[in-house]
Design a protein around this motif. Sequence first.
Motif, PDB file in Angstrom:
ATOM      1  N   SER A   1      38.108  33.509  42.742  1.00 38.15           N
ATOM      2  CA  SER A   1      39.156  34.444  42.378  1.00 38.15           C
ATOM      3  C   SER A   1      40.389  34.108  43.205  1.00 38.15           C
ATOM      4  O   SER A   1      40.317  34.071  44.425  1.00 38.15           O
ATOM      5  CB  SER A   1      38.702  35.883  42.645  1.00 38.15           C
TER       6      SER A   1
ATOM      7  N   SER B   1      45.013  34.282  43.387  1.00 40.12           N
ATOM      8  CA  SER B   1      46.217  34.929  42.882  1.00 40.12           C
ATOM      9  C   SER B   1      47.424  34.507  43.712  1.00 40.12           C
ATOM     10  O   SER B   1      47.290  33.913  44.771  1.00 40.12           O
ATOM     11  CB  SER B   1      46.069  36.455  42.930  1.00 40.12           C
TER      12      SER B   1
ATOM     13  N   LYS C   1      47.003  35.258  38.298  1.00 43.20           N
ATOM     14  CA  LYS C   1      45.692  35.848  38.571  1.00 43.20           C
ATOM     15  C   LYS C   1      44.678  34.924  37.913  1.00 43.20           C
ATOM     16  O   LYS C   1      44.722  34.716  36.707  1.00 43.20           O
ATOM     17  CB  LYS C   1      45.564  37.247  37.980  1.00 43.20           C
TER      18      LYS C   1
ATOM     19  N   THR D   1      40.482  33.646  37.573  1.00 45.13           N
ATOM     20  CA  THR D   1      39.058  33.835  37.800  1.00 45.13           C
ATOM     21  C   THR D   1      38.343  32.647  37.176  1.00 45.13           C
ATOM     22  O   THR D   1      38.552  32.363  35.996  1.00 45.13           O
ATOM     23  CB  THR D   1      38.550  35.142  37.168  1.00 45.13           C
TER      24      THR D   1
END
Length: 196
Positions: A79, A81, A93, A95
Amino acid sequence: MIKNILKAALLLAFLLFGLSYQTVYAQGVFANKDPGSLRASISYVWLSDFDSQGLMFNNRLHHYLGERFGLGVNVGMLSGSRYDESSRIYTIKSTYYMGGFDLNYDVLQNATLVFRVGAGMTGRHRSEINTDPEDLGGTVDGSVVHIRTADVGVTGFIENDFGIFRNGVAGGRLEYMYYTKGSPVLAIGLHVGFTF
Protein backbone atom coordinates in the motif's frame (compact mmCIF):
# COMPACT_ATOMS: atom_id res chain seq x y z
CA MET A 1 15.36 10.95 -1.33
CA ILE A 2 17.54 8.20 -2.86
CA LYS A 3 20.46 9.23 -0.63
CA ASN A 4 18.24 8.85 2.46
CA ILE A 5 17.09 5.40 1.33
CA LEU A 6 20.67 4.27 0.70
CA LYS A 7 21.78 5.60 4.11
CA ALA A 8 18.90 3.74 5.78
CA ALA A 9 19.77 0.53 3.91
CA LEU A 10 23.43 0.72 4.94
CA LEU A 11 22.49 1.42 8.56
CA LEU A 12 20.02 -1.48 8.54
CA ALA A 13 22.62 -3.86 7.08
CA PHE A 14 25.22 -2.75 9.63
CA LEU A 15 22.82 -3.24 12.55
CA LEU A 16 21.63 -6.64 11.36
CA PHE A 17 25.14 -7.94 10.76
CA GLY A 18 26.23 -6.65 14.18
CA LEU A 19 23.28 -8.24 15.94
CA SER A 20 23.74 -11.53 14.13
CA TYR A 21 27.18 -12.08 15.61
CA GLN A 22 25.89 -11.36 19.12
CA THR A 23 23.01 -13.84 19.02
CA VAL A 24 23.34 -16.02 22.11
CA TYR A 25 20.68 -18.58 21.33
CA ALA A 26 21.62 -19.57 17.78
CA GLN A 27 22.88 -23.06 18.57
CA GLY A 28 24.04 -24.10 15.14
CA VAL A 29 20.72 -23.49 13.36
CA PHE A 30 22.42 -22.92 10.04
CA ALA A 31 25.27 -25.35 10.56
CA ASN A 32 22.69 -28.17 10.87
CA LYS A 33 20.57 -26.40 8.30
CA ASP A 34 16.88 -27.21 8.27
CA PRO A 35 15.74 -27.40 4.64
CA GLY A 36 12.85 -24.95 4.94
CA SER A 37 11.78 -21.72 6.59
CA LEU A 38 8.66 -19.59 6.74
CA ARG A 39 9.01 -15.83 7.29
CA ALA A 40 6.74 -12.84 7.74
CA SER A 41 8.17 -9.48 6.73
CA ILE A 42 7.39 -5.79 6.66
CA SER A 43 9.17 -3.41 4.27
CA TYR A 44 9.28 0.29 3.58
CA VAL A 45 8.79 0.80 -0.17
CA TRP A 46 9.54 3.60 -2.57
CA LEU A 47 7.68 3.72 -5.90
CA SER A 48 9.84 5.70 -8.29
CA ASP A 49 6.98 6.89 -10.53
CA PHE A 50 5.39 9.94 -8.93
CA ASP A 51 7.66 9.64 -5.85
CA SER A 52 5.24 7.78 -3.58
CA GLN A 53 6.04 5.68 -0.51
CA GLY A 54 4.31 3.04 1.55
CA LEU A 55 4.53 -0.34 3.29
CA MET A 56 4.66 -3.89 1.99
CA PHE A 57 3.72 -7.01 3.96
CA ASN A 58 4.99 -10.41 2.77
CA ASN A 59 4.95 -14.07 3.71
CA ARG A 60 7.83 -16.08 2.26
CA LEU A 61 8.47 -19.80 2.11
CA HIS A 62 12.10 -20.78 1.48
CA HIS A 63 13.39 -24.28 0.77
CA TYR A 64 16.98 -25.40 0.12
CA LEU A 65 17.53 -27.43 -3.07
CA GLY A 66 21.15 -28.21 -2.15
CA GLU A 67 23.91 -26.96 0.12
CA ARG A 68 23.71 -23.33 -1.02
CA PHE A 69 20.94 -23.07 -3.63
CA GLY A 70 17.35 -22.44 -2.60
CA LEU A 71 13.89 -21.70 -3.94
CA GLY A 72 11.60 -19.05 -2.48
CA VAL A 73 7.88 -18.45 -2.94
CA ASN A 74 6.18 -15.31 -1.65
CA VAL A 75 2.82 -13.56 -1.46
CA GLY A 76 2.17 -10.08 -0.20
CA MET A 77 0.37 -6.78 -0.28
CA LEU A 78 1.71 -3.27 -0.82
CA SER A 79 0.00 0.00 0.00
CA GLY A 80 1.55 3.30 -1.11
CA SER A 81 0.51 6.91 -1.52
CA ARG A 82 1.69 10.47 -2.07
CA TYR A 83 0.11 13.42 -0.30
CA ASP A 84 0.26 16.82 -2.02
CA GLU A 85 0.55 19.50 0.67
CA SER A 86 -0.44 22.36 -1.67
CA SER A 87 -3.65 20.67 -2.91
CA ARG A 88 -4.26 18.95 0.44
CA ILE A 89 -5.22 15.67 -1.25
CA TYR A 90 -3.63 12.30 -2.00
CA THR A 91 -2.52 12.52 -5.63
CA ILE A 92 -1.54 8.81 -5.73
CA LYS A 93 -3.11 5.88 -3.87
CA SER A 94 -1.77 2.43 -4.80
CA THR A 95 -2.65 -1.08 -3.63
CA TYR A 96 -0.80 -4.09 -5.05
CA TYR A 97 -1.47 -7.76 -4.41
CA MET A 98 1.78 -9.52 -5.28
CA GLY A 99 3.26 -12.96 -5.63
CA GLY A 100 6.28 -14.65 -7.16
CA PHE A 101 9.14 -17.07 -6.86
CA ASP A 102 12.90 -16.74 -6.83
CA LEU A 103 16.09 -18.77 -6.98
CA ASN A 104 18.79 -17.80 -4.52
CA TYR A 105 22.35 -18.61 -3.57
CA ASP A 106 23.98 -18.42 -0.13
CA VAL A 107 27.15 -16.37 -0.57
CA LEU A 108 28.05 -16.72 3.13
CA GLN A 109 27.07 -19.52 5.51
CA ASN A 110 28.19 -20.13 9.06
CA ALA A 111 26.68 -21.32 12.34
CA THR A 112 24.66 -18.15 12.95
CA LEU A 113 24.55 -16.16 9.71
CA VAL A 114 23.47 -16.66 6.11
CA PHE A 115 23.92 -13.96 3.47
CA ARG A 116 22.19 -14.64 0.14
CA VAL A 117 21.49 -13.09 -3.25
CA GLY A 118 18.69 -14.05 -5.58
CA ALA A 119 16.49 -13.21 -8.54
CA GLY A 120 13.14 -14.37 -9.84
CA MET A 121 9.79 -13.66 -11.43
CA THR A 122 7.03 -11.59 -9.85
CA GLY A 123 3.47 -10.60 -10.66
CA ARG A 124 0.99 -8.16 -9.19
CA HIS A 125 -2.58 -6.98 -9.41
CA ARG A 126 -2.43 -3.20 -9.37
CA SER A 127 -5.23 -0.91 -8.19
CA GLU A 128 -4.37 2.81 -8.33
CA ILE A 129 -6.01 6.20 -8.12
CA ASN A 130 -3.93 8.84 -9.90
CA THR A 131 -4.42 12.56 -10.59
CA ASP A 132 -1.86 12.61 -13.43
CA PRO A 133 -3.74 13.47 -16.67
CA GLU A 134 -0.96 11.86 -18.77
CA ASP A 135 -1.69 8.39 -17.37
CA LEU A 136 -4.36 7.13 -19.77
CA GLY A 137 -4.20 3.51 -18.66
CA GLY A 138 -7.47 3.55 -16.72
CA THR A 139 -10.96 4.95 -16.32
CA VAL A 140 -11.21 8.73 -15.90
CA ASP A 141 -13.56 9.81 -13.09
CA GLY A 142 -13.62 13.57 -12.73
CA SER A 143 -10.06 14.69 -12.00
CA VAL A 144 -8.65 11.23 -11.16
CA VAL A 145 -7.79 8.11 -13.15
CA HIS A 146 -8.70 4.65 -11.79
CA ILE A 147 -6.30 1.92 -12.89
CA ARG A 148 -6.95 -1.81 -12.33
CA THR A 149 -4.60 -4.12 -14.15
CA ALA A 150 -2.11 -6.95 -13.73
CA ASP A 151 1.63 -6.71 -14.42
CA VAL A 152 4.50 -9.19 -14.53
CA GLY A 153 8.17 -8.52 -13.95
CA VAL A 154 11.46 -9.56 -12.41
CA THR A 155 12.93 -9.13 -8.96
CA GLY A 156 16.43 -9.10 -7.50
CA PHE A 157 17.43 -9.02 -3.84
CA ILE A 158 20.08 -9.38 -1.18
CA GLU A 159 19.16 -10.61 2.29
CA ASN A 160 20.58 -12.03 5.45
CA ASP A 161 19.25 -14.46 8.03
CA PHE A 162 20.54 -15.10 11.51
CA GLY A 163 19.42 -17.66 14.03
CA ILE A 164 17.43 -16.64 17.09
CA PHE A 165 16.35 -18.99 19.85
CA ARG A 166 16.18 -22.66 18.88
CA ASN A 167 14.46 -22.69 15.47
CA GLY A 168 13.89 -18.99 14.88
CA VAL A 169 15.23 -16.85 12.08
CA ALA A 170 15.36 -13.07 11.61
CA GLY A 171 17.04 -10.75 9.15
CA GLY A 172 16.77 -8.00 6.59
CA ARG A 173 16.17 -7.74 2.86
CA LEU A 174 16.83 -5.16 0.16
CA GLU A 175 14.77 -5.86 -2.98
CA TYR A 176 14.09 -4.23 -6.35
CA MET A 177 11.09 -5.23 -8.47
CA TYR A 178 10.79 -4.13 -12.08
CA TYR A 179 7.49 -4.58 -13.95
CA THR A 180 6.56 -4.36 -17.64
CA LYS A 181 4.03 -1.62 -16.82
CA GLY A 182 3.58 0.67 -13.85
CA SER A 183 6.04 1.78 -11.23
CA PRO A 184 9.06 -0.29 -10.17
CA VAL A 185 9.36 -0.95 -6.43
CA LEU A 186 12.39 -0.57 -4.12
CA ALA A 187 11.82 -2.26 -0.75
CA ILE A 188 13.89 -2.29 2.45
CA GLY A 189 12.57 -4.53 5.19
CA LEU A 190 12.89 -6.86 8.16
CA HIS A 191 11.61 -10.41 8.56
CA VAL A 192 11.13 -12.95 11.32
CA GLY A 193 10.12 -16.60 11.14
CA PHE A 194 11.08 -20.19 11.90
CA THR A 195 12.89 -23.08 10.25
CA PHE A 196 11.53 -26.59 9.81
